[in-house]
Motif scaffolding. Structure first.
Motif, PDB file in Angstrom:
ATOM      1  N   ARG A  31     -94.097   5.248 -44.541  1.00 29.03           N
ATOM      2  CA  ARG A  31     -95.382   4.613 -44.221  1.00 29.03           C
ATOM      3  C   ARG A  31     -95.543   4.499 -42.711  1.00 29.03           C
ATOM      4  O   ARG A  31     -94.616   4.091 -42.002  1.00 29.03           O
ATOM      5  CB  ARG A  31     -95.450   3.230 -44.860  1.00 29.03           C
ATOM      6  CG  ARG A  31     -96.682   2.411 -44.485  1.00 29.03           C
ATOM      7  CD  ARG A  31     -96.571   1.013 -45.057  1.00 29.03           C
ATOM      8  NE  ARG A  31     -97.577   0.116 -44.496  1.00 29.03           N
ATOM      9  CZ  ARG A  31     -98.809  -0.002 -44.978  1.00 29.03           C
ATOM     10  NH1 ARG A  31     -99.173   0.703 -46.025  1.00 29.03           N
ATOM     11  NH2 ARG A  31     -99.681  -0.826 -44.425  1.00 29.03           N
ATOM     12  N   ALA A  32     -96.734   4.851 -42.204  1.00 27.38           N
ATOM     13  CA  ALA A  32     -96.991   4.771 -40.772  1.00 27.38           C
ATOM     14  C   ALA A  32     -96.960   3.332 -40.280  1.00 27.38           C
ATOM     15  O   ALA A  32     -97.463   2.417 -40.947  1.00 27.38           O
ATOM     16  CB  ALA A  32     -98.343   5.401 -40.446  1.00 27.38           C
ATOM     17  N   ILE A  33     -96.379   3.133 -39.110  1.00 28.62           N
ATOM     18  CA  ILE A  33     -96.341   1.840 -38.433  1.00 28.62           C
ATOM     19  C   ILE A  33     -97.333   1.906 -37.278  1.00 28.62           C
ATOM     20  O   ILE A  33     -97.305   2.839 -36.472  1.00 28.62           O
ATOM     21  CB  ILE A  33     -94.929   1.537 -37.902  1.00 28.62           C
ATOM     22  CG1 ILE A  33     -93.922   1.506 -39.055  1.00 28.62           C
ATOM     23  CG2 ILE A  33     -94.913   0.225 -37.128  1.00 28.62           C
ATOM     24  CD1 ILE A  33     -92.475   1.488 -38.586  1.00 28.62           C
ATOM     25  N   THR A  34     -98.242   0.948 -37.198  1.00 30.54           N
ATOM     26  CA  THR A  34     -99.235   0.931 -36.133  1.00 30.54           C
ATOM     27  C   THR A  34     -99.014  -0.259 -35.213  1.00 30.54           C
ATOM     28  O   THR A  34     -98.456  -1.289 -35.617  1.00 30.54           O
ATOM     29  CB  THR A  34    -100.667   0.899 -36.693  1.00 30.54           C
ATOM     30  OG1 THR A  34    -100.854  -0.298 -37.462  1.00 30.54           O
ATOM     31  CG2 THR A  34    -100.916   2.111 -37.593  1.00 30.54           C
ATOM     32  N   ASP A  35     -99.457  -0.123 -33.957  1.00 31.02           N
ATOM     33  CA  ASP A  35     -99.256  -1.145 -32.945  1.00 31.02           C
ATOM     34  C   ASP A  35    -100.417  -2.135 -32.974  1.00 31.02           C
ATOM     35  O   ASP A  35    -101.562  -1.758 -32.688  1.00 31.02           O
ATOM     36  CB  ASP A  35     -99.174  -0.479 -31.567  1.00 31.02           C
ATOM     37  CG  ASP A  35     -98.872  -1.465 -30.444  1.00 31.02           C
ATOM     38  OD1 ASP A  35     -98.880  -2.681 -30.691  1.00 31.02           O
ATOM     39  OD2 ASP A  35     -98.633  -1.001 -29.309  1.00 31.02           O
ATOM     40  N   PRO A  36    -100.169  -3.406 -33.312  1.00 28.40           N
ATOM     41  CA  PRO A  36    -101.265  -4.393 -33.357  1.00 28.40           C
ATOM     42  C   PRO A  36    -101.995  -4.523 -32.026  1.00 28.40           C
ATOM     43  O   PRO A  36    -103.196  -4.820 -32.000  1.00 28.40           O
ATOM     44  CB  PRO A  36    -100.547  -5.703 -33.736  1.00 28.40           C
ATOM     45  CG  PRO A  36     -99.269  -5.269 -34.388  1.00 28.40           C
ATOM     46  CD  PRO A  36     -98.880  -3.982 -33.709  1.00 28.40           C
TER      47      PRO A  36
END
Length: 568
Positions: free
Chosen positions: A371-376
């Motif tokens: 699953r892709a991890i995105t930067d808040p």
């Protein structure tokens, strides 16, 4: 925008139509495009579908034109077309018949070896204002089956034409125009079904893929990409949001014959601003594995959950086998708008690997489940403007990659841009933009001297093998051949022939009358190999390109369609 959509003067248009009218079909017998021929399209002398074969490879096993003699290419024939907008269709060839589309949903038919005009189809767009057509009034080509040519149009018609005469055999409408839906893709024919997908993610349209009976035009199934309440994935949306959830399916899919599965990319959720729709927002920004008989979803993989940057998942899903860590996978590869190059197991949707191919700061990595991890910190809001990479135009946009079984490389036309983006309150109204964001495309600070590049990526590792940098954006598709040559066109009007192994430029065409936006293809007639491509600048970059569009070198690219066909 209005000037880019303008037609050529009426007198010139009348002359152009007259040049096609009454032309004898001297191209000889029309070979029927059977299921067997489509299944074996990779070996055919023609170019039978959008990306040549069901895998989407963009590779032809022809070597008459090769690294040793490509410098001897000369113009075989050409055709000038006058629309001041983007030309994106590849020549599709069967026997000695060549079909190519133009903006505003027209089809031109030529003798493939000589350029003799055979017929012209002018689609009736009626009273459609085309106000909900995003990113230019383009068309990406036709599909062939039996004795027909299939077209998807800006005003949401699917049209079957007689391949020898251009006469309408059947026409079916999917949606009313100007309310959020349009079609710009080339259809895909699988097992007697004409499969298409709709655009409209920027207008709150609920995306879907649909299949028609190739003989009769009967609608066989429709698969929405945004699930309704009670359907799998519906719990990833706020209540009621599915109705305007986007998820456009606006690029042509591929077909895996081994598993009898259609692979289709899905676009961004609507509106862009993710704080208005908490959750993963399935199946936006995903690849869907579909049963061609029913449209049922077998599995999915989501490239960017809860996308708030318009990164989409529509870029072509190219099928190939890869070997990694001693294991061979039946894979699909895709260079995503979010700046990552993916390899996914096409039997189950599991991530094999993902590697950056452009500067990517919004998606930072992947967890153990793929699953892709995105930067808040890179997520915009109404009170928060962010700078992030890539821009919404993507590390790569619609222009397709090619892969070569000889080098085991993928050839990726790459855009180097970043953006500022900020949330804007928005309410849905049919036929009006549904974005919820303001934005501007900016230079990638890591790539200050160029907007674009062509790069080769090793399929088994995802690592870059070579790169060719371009001061201007690179918005043309790729063509790879067994001759060790890779073809693609530059924005300043030169068709390039690259050495497939090293990236060395082996040949450049004389400068075209416009920049290249089109997709090259190659074919053989009577044993002679040809390479064809549209010049005709336009598309999204000059409309939404921010600093890139303001660059005088981009702003001053001449417009107008010009089809070039080369041979030795």
């Amino acid at each position: 925008m209005a000037s880019r959509s303008a037609l050529i003067p009426r007198t010139l248009l009348a002359l152009a139509i007259a040049s096609f009218a009454g032309a004898a079909a001297a191209a000889g017998d029309y070979p029927a495009v059977t299921d067997a021929r489509l299944a074996a399209a990779a070996k055919d002398d023609g170019w039978l579908m959008y990306r040549r074969d069901y895998t989407g490879s963009g590779y032809a096993p022809f070597d008459q034109i090769n690294a040793g003699n490509v410098a001897g290419l000369k113009l075989a024939w050409d055709h000038t077309d006058g629309l001041q907008v983007g030309y994106e269709s590849p020549p599709v060839v069967n026997g000695n018949y060549l079909y190519v589309t133009t903006p505003r949903s027209r089809v031109l038919a030529f003798e493939a070896s000589t350029g003799k005009p055979l017929w012209k189809y002018e689609h009736d767009l009626g009273d459609a204002g085309l106000k909900t057509v995003c990113c230019d009034v383009v068309n990406r080509g036709v599909a062939l089956y039996e004795d027909k040519v299939y077209l998807a149009t800006l005003n949401n018609d699917v049209v079957a034409l007689d391949a020898k005469t251009g006469k309408i055999k059947w026409k079916k409408r999917l949606e009313k125009p100007d309310l959020g839906y349009a079609m710009t893709l080339a259809p895909l024919v699988v097992k007697g079904k004409v499969v298409v997908g709709v655009s409209g993610g920027e207008y709150g349209a609920r995306g879907y893929v649909a299949a028609f009976d190739a003989k009769t035009g009967k609608l066989l199934w429709k698969r929405h990409t945004i699930p309704a309440p009670g359907e799998p994935g519906s719990d990833t949306w706020p209540k009621g949001a599915y109705k305007t959830g986007g998820g456009a399916a606006w690029l042509t899919g591929t077909y895996d014959a081994d598993t009898d599965t259609i692979l289709w990319g899905v676009g961004n959720p609507g509106p862009w601003l993710a704080t208005m729709r908490p959750g993963d927002n399935l199946y936006s920004d995903s690849v869907l594995a579909l049963d061609p008989a029913s449209g049922k979803i077998k599995w999915h993989y989501q490239y960017t959950p809860n996308d708030t940057w318009d990164y989409d998942g529509t870029n072509e899903q190219v099928l190939t086998d890869i070997t990694r860590d001693g294991k061979t996978y039946k894979a699909l590869v895709s260079a995503s708008r979010n700046g990552w190059f993916y390899a996914i197991d096409r039997t189950n949707g599991k991530l094999i690997y993902a590697e950056k191919f452009a500067t990517a700061t919004s998606v930072t990595g992947f967890d153990a489940d793929g699953r892709a991890i995105t930067d808040p910190a890179k997520r915009p809001d109404v009170d928060k403007e962010v700078f992030t990479c890539p821009s919404f135009l993507g590390g790569k946009n619609w222009w397709p990659i090619a892969i070569s079984p000889d080098t085991r490389y993928a050839y990726v036309p790459t855009l180097h841009s970043c953006m500022t983006i900020k949330g804007v309150p928005v309410n849905y109204k049919a036929g009006l933009p549904y974005l919820g964001a303001s934005f501007k495309v900016l230079h990638d600070p890591a790539e200050k001297d160029h907007w674009g590049s062509v790069q080769a990526i090793a399929l088994d590792t995802g690592k870059q093998a070579w790169s060719f940098k371009s001061e201007l954006p690179w918005n043309s598709g790729m063509l790879a051949t067994a001759g060790g040559v890779v073809f693609s066109g530059s924005a300043d009007g030169y068709l390039h022939a690259f050495d497939a192994k090293t990236g060395k430029v082996l040949w450049k065409s004389p400068q075209a009358t416009s920049g290249f936006l089109g997709v090259p293809s190659t074919w053989r007639v009577d044993g002679k190999q040809y390479v064809g491509i549209w010049a005709g600048w336009g598309g999204a970059s000059p409309i939404w390109g921010g600093e890139m569009a303001e660059d005088p070198r981009v702003r001053n690219i001449p417009l107008g369609g010009h089809l070039y066909v080369f041979t030795l």
